[in-house]
Design a protein around this motif. Structure first.
Motif, short mmCIF file in Angstrom:
data_model
loop_
_atom_site.label_atom_id
_atom_site.label_comp_id
_atom_site.label_asym_id
_atom_site.label_seq_id
_atom_site.Cartn_x
_atom_site.Cartn_y
_atom_site.Cartn_z
N THR A 18 0.95 -1.18 -0.27
CA THR A 18 -0.02 -0.51 -0.12
C THR A 18 1.00 1.22 -0.02
O THR A 18 0.55 2.47 -0.83
CB THR A 18 -0.91 -0.17 1.61
OG1 THR A 18 0.03 -0.15 2.64
CG2 THR A 18 -1.59 -0.94 1.12
N GLN A 19 2.14 0.94 0.95
CA GLN A 19 2.75 2.48 0.89
C GLN A 19 3.49 2.58 -0.79
O GLN A 19 3.90 3.82 -1.46
CB GLN A 19 4.04 2.49 2.08
CG GLN A 19 5.07 3.49 1.85
CD GLN A 19 4.15 4.35 1.86
OE1 GLN A 19 3.74 4.77 3.30
NE2 GLN A 19 4.61 5.53 1.38
N VAL A 106 -4.47 12.11 -2.30
CA VAL A 106 -3.23 11.19 -1.70
C VAL A 106 -2.89 11.67 -0.06
O VAL A 106 -3.05 10.76 1.05
CB VAL A 106 -2.04 11.66 -2.23
CG1 VAL A 106 -1.27 11.54 -1.61
CG2 VAL A 106 -1.90 11.39 -3.81
N GLN A 107 -4.01 12.77 0.57
CA GLN A 107 -3.87 12.66 1.93
C GLN A 107 -4.30 12.73 2.90
O GLN A 107 -4.23 11.64 3.45
CB GLN A 107 -3.74 14.32 2.07
CG GLN A 107 -2.71 15.54 1.54
CD GLN A 107 -1.15 15.57 2.43
OE1 GLN A 107 -0.96 14.51 3.00
NE2 GLN A 107 -0.16 15.23 1.76
N LYS A 114 -3.02 5.16 7.80
CA LYS A 114 -2.45 4.73 8.59
C LYS A 114 -3.79 3.93 9.90
O LYS A 114 -3.26 3.53 10.50
CB LYS A 114 -2.42 6.41 9.15
CG LYS A 114 -1.57 6.33 10.05
CD LYS A 114 -1.22 8.33 10.14
CE LYS A 114 -0.84 8.07 11.97
NZ LYS A 114 -0.34 9.56 12.18
N SER A 115 -5.02 4.26 9.17
CA SER A 115 -5.73 4.30 10.22
C SER A 115 -5.93 2.87 10.27
O SER A 115 -6.12 2.16 11.13
CB SER A 115 -7.10 4.52 9.67
OG SER A 115 -8.44 4.01 11.12
N ILE A 216 -8.62 -2.64 3.73
CA ILE A 216 -7.30 -2.54 2.88
C ILE A 216 -7.57 -2.66 0.94
O ILE A 216 -7.09 -1.68 0.55
CB ILE A 216 -6.15 -2.76 3.42
CG1 ILE A 216 -6.03 -2.25 5.13
CG2 ILE A 216 -5.13 -2.69 2.63
CD1 ILE A 216 -5.08 -2.71 5.59
N GLN A 217 -8.01 -3.62 1.21
CA GLN A 217 -7.87 -4.36 0.05
C GLN A 217 -9.13 -3.30 -1.08
O GLN A 217 -8.89 -2.72 -2.32
CB GLN A 217 -8.64 -5.59 0.19
CG GLN A 217 -8.84 -5.34 -1.89
CD GLN A 217 -9.32 -6.88 -1.69
OE1 GLN A 217 -10.07 -7.95 -0.40
NE2 GLN A 217 -9.84 -7.94 -3.04
N GLU A 218 -10.10 -2.66 -0.21
CA GLU A 218 -10.90 -1.83 -0.30
C GLU A 218 -10.21 0.23 -1.37
O GLU A 218 -10.68 0.60 -1.89
CB GLU A 218 -12.86 -1.41 -0.57
CG GLU A 218 -13.50 -2.56 -0.38
CD GLU A 218 -14.30 -2.13 0.95
OE1 GLU A 218 -14.18 -1.47 1.56
OE2 GLU A 218 -15.05 -3.48 0.79
#
Length: 608
Positions: A18-19, A106-107, A114-115, A216-218
């Motif tokens: 993800t990063q 992006v922000q 992070k959440s 995370i996948q979504e």
């Protein structure tokens, strides 16, 4: 396919992936940003290029753009300027619709990622805590079991020894019982923690982690979809300006198709046509008769017999000598004189012997024009100093006609401007007469007289140039049968004076206009009477609208009251007197100070 079930043990790899996705998105944003900078620089360079080759105002280059080829080039420069504007549009749209939007996204993506990973780490910490508690209870249970075994062995040893007192044996038995009780308690704790851990572990791997990984996948899929939409937008923004760019290119093609070689050739003729006629044939000179070497009027020598006047280079004589001088340019006009008889080398006695051709040709090449009056002297000095004569007599007839026509048009514009100013002053004076508190009418008399004097001077100047123009148009072969142009400022009685001026100029060999002739040919034009009264029979059409900036109390006659913010119709704009005529409805109209309103003129109505 779900990351929660398929990648339940790949928490760290998902964090790295993800990063990497965010890094890819930021790289794309940087690419688009650099593309916008390139578009801006390209547009700036195109505009500078177009500006660099634009013709400078009031220069010779601006006159050259009369030709169709130059006009096509100018159209190309203008279209390239519009072409550059489309690249600026691409840059602006990409900045607003891609760069800014993606930067904001992006922000948000970083915060969401992070959440999610924070929740994942929290679940990991929970399961690790349960595991530690289980391990601790397990070790304690194992320790208590060993202690209980040792206590039991010690009790059995003490009970078998006959030398040990009964009290020691009882003490050892009690200690063994305590250890067994502790082992049972540790066993119960260990069993409890084991059940708790198994439950937490099941929740972790089948509920918490799948839910977190699904989010995370979504999130990652939305990021990928957003990149795809941005790439599509990137292409669409380019596609949107293609029709306009195509129009710019069509404009260039249309300008290229408008190039007309014949028209340009005609413009060259109009620009450089002198109006002179080609020189006639030179007659044969019979030298077989020694004492009677006659030379025709078309030869290179001056006619000295038969009472014929000398050659006029500015007239329609066939015997022009100027084609034999440098580059076929006409020589400067001969000096002015009151009449042909006043010329020293004028017609002579028929009995005088004619000189040979070579002598006359050398005399013509080496002779200098003789000045016979102060005005001719002044013209000769001005020509030597590079100054242009007032009547443009140094130019060929056709070019002189164009310059005189241009001068007449300029004077007519100046006269019209002065007349508008006079009308404005007259109107202001009329307002002052009706409303003395607004101003002193006598204070405008000096200005009105000054403007009238300027109009009279300009009219006389226009009449002078009109007379020269009428003469030139009468002399040109192509315009001999056309009616001479008369300005609107001329009275019908001025025609005889113009003809007299033309006749006087015919009497001057160089076509000059002397001071005496100009004074005799001045025509007194009757001033046109202007009616300053307003026509109330038919209402004036509205030429725009206006908005009142301040409140005005129209207490004087001819004025109208307005309230701040009110919108009204403009029927007559400010003529320089500081007042604007407005209308509220069909029955209410009048003047208000121009500084009290903001005027929005209708261009079409103003032109009509």
């Amino acid at each position: 396919m779900s990351w929660g079930t398929e990648l339940w043990d790949q928490f760290d790899n998902l964090e790295k992936h993800t990063q990497w996705g965010i890094d890819i998105l930021e790289k794309y944003i940087k690419f688009v940003k650099e593309r916008t900078e390139i578009e801006l620089n390209y547009a700036k360079q195109l505009r500078n290029l177009s500006k660099k080759y634009q013709p400078k105002k009031n220069s010779k280059e601006e006159e050259e753009y009369r030709y169709t080829a130059c006009q096509a080039f100018l159209s190309t420069l203008n279209e390239m300027n519009d072409y550059a504007g489309q690249h600026e549009v691409i840059s602006e749209n990409m900045t607003s619709q891609i760069t800014v939007e993606l930067a904001r996204y992006v922000q948000e993506l970083k915060q969401e990622r992070k959440s999610h990973f924070h929740d994942g780490r929290k679940a990991q910490q929970q399961i690790e805590t349960c595991w530690k508690q289980l391990e601790s209870s397990k070790r304690r249970f194992e320790r208590d079991c060993r202690e209980a075994d040792r206590a039991q062995q010690y009790f059995e040893k003490m009970d078998a020894d006959i030398n040990v007192t009964k009290a020691d044996v009882e003490k050892a038995r009690q200690q063994a019982q305590i250890r067994h009780q502790m082992a049972d308690d540790s066993k119960a704790d260990y069993s409890s923690y084991l059940q708790k851990f198994n439950l937490e572990q099941h929740e972790y791997y089948h509920t918490h982690i799948p839910n977190i990984f699904q989010k995370i996948q979504e999130m990652e899929e939305r990021r990928i979809e957003r990149i795809g939409e941005s790439v599509k937008t990137y292409a669409e923004l380019d596609r949107q300006v293609i029709p306009i760019i195509g129009k710019c290119l069509d404009g260039i093609v249309k300008a290229a198709e408008s190039v007309d070689p014949k028209n340009d050739s005609q413009l060259v003729v109009e620009a450089y046509k002198s109006g002179f006629e080609p020189p006639g044939d030179i007659e044969f000179e019979d030298y077989t008769q020694p004492m009677k070497r006659t030379v025709s009027d078309n030869s290179l020598s001056n006619s000295r017999g038969d009472g014929k006047p000398e050659l006029k280079f500015g007239g329609k004589s066939k015997g022009k000598l100027w084609p034999f001088i440098k580059k076929n340019k006409p020589p400067p006009p001969p000096p002015a004189s009151a009449s042909p008889s006043a010329v020293p080398n004028g017609p002579q006695s028929p009995k005088q012997q004619k000189e040979p051709l070579s002598h006359r040709f050398n005399e013509f090449m080496t002779s200098k024009p003789k000045i016979h009056c102060f005005r001719s002297l002044k013209r000769g000095l001005s020509l030597k100093l590079g100054a242009t004569p007032e009547d443009f007599s140094n130019l060929p007839p056709e070019q002189r006609r164009k310059k005189l026509q241009q001068k007449v048009d300029e004077l007519n514009k100046e006269i019209q401007k002065e007349m508008d100013q006079r009308d404005a002053i007259t109107k202001m004076k009329d307002v002052y007469l009706k409303n003395p508190q607004m101003g002193d009418p006598a204070s405008l008399d000096h200005k009105l007289a000054e403007v009238s004097q300027n109009i009279e001077k300009l009219r006389l100047e226009a009449q002078k140039f009109e007379a020269w123009l009428a003469e030139v148009e009468g002399r040109l072969p192509a315009r001999g049968e056309q009616s001479r142009r008369q300005s609107g400022l001329y009275d019908t009685q001025s025609a005889p004076a113009v003809n007299n001026c033309a006749q006087d100029r015919e009497s001057s060999p160089d076509g000059s206009y002397t001071e005496e002739q100009s004074q005799e040919s001045e025509v007194k034009v009757l001033a046109t009477d202007f009616d300053d009264e307003f026509d109330d029979e038919e209402p004036l059409p509205a030429i725009g609208t206006c908005k009142a900036l301040y409140t005005f109390e129209g207490q004087n006659e001819g004025t109208i009251s307005v309230v701040e913010g009110e919108t009204l119709y403009v029927i007559e704009e400010d003529k320089g007197d500081g007042w604007t005529r407005i209308r509220r409805n069909e029955d209410e109209e009048g003047y208000v100070p121009t500084s009290y309103v903001e005027v929005y003129l209708d261009k079409n109505a103003k032109d009509s």
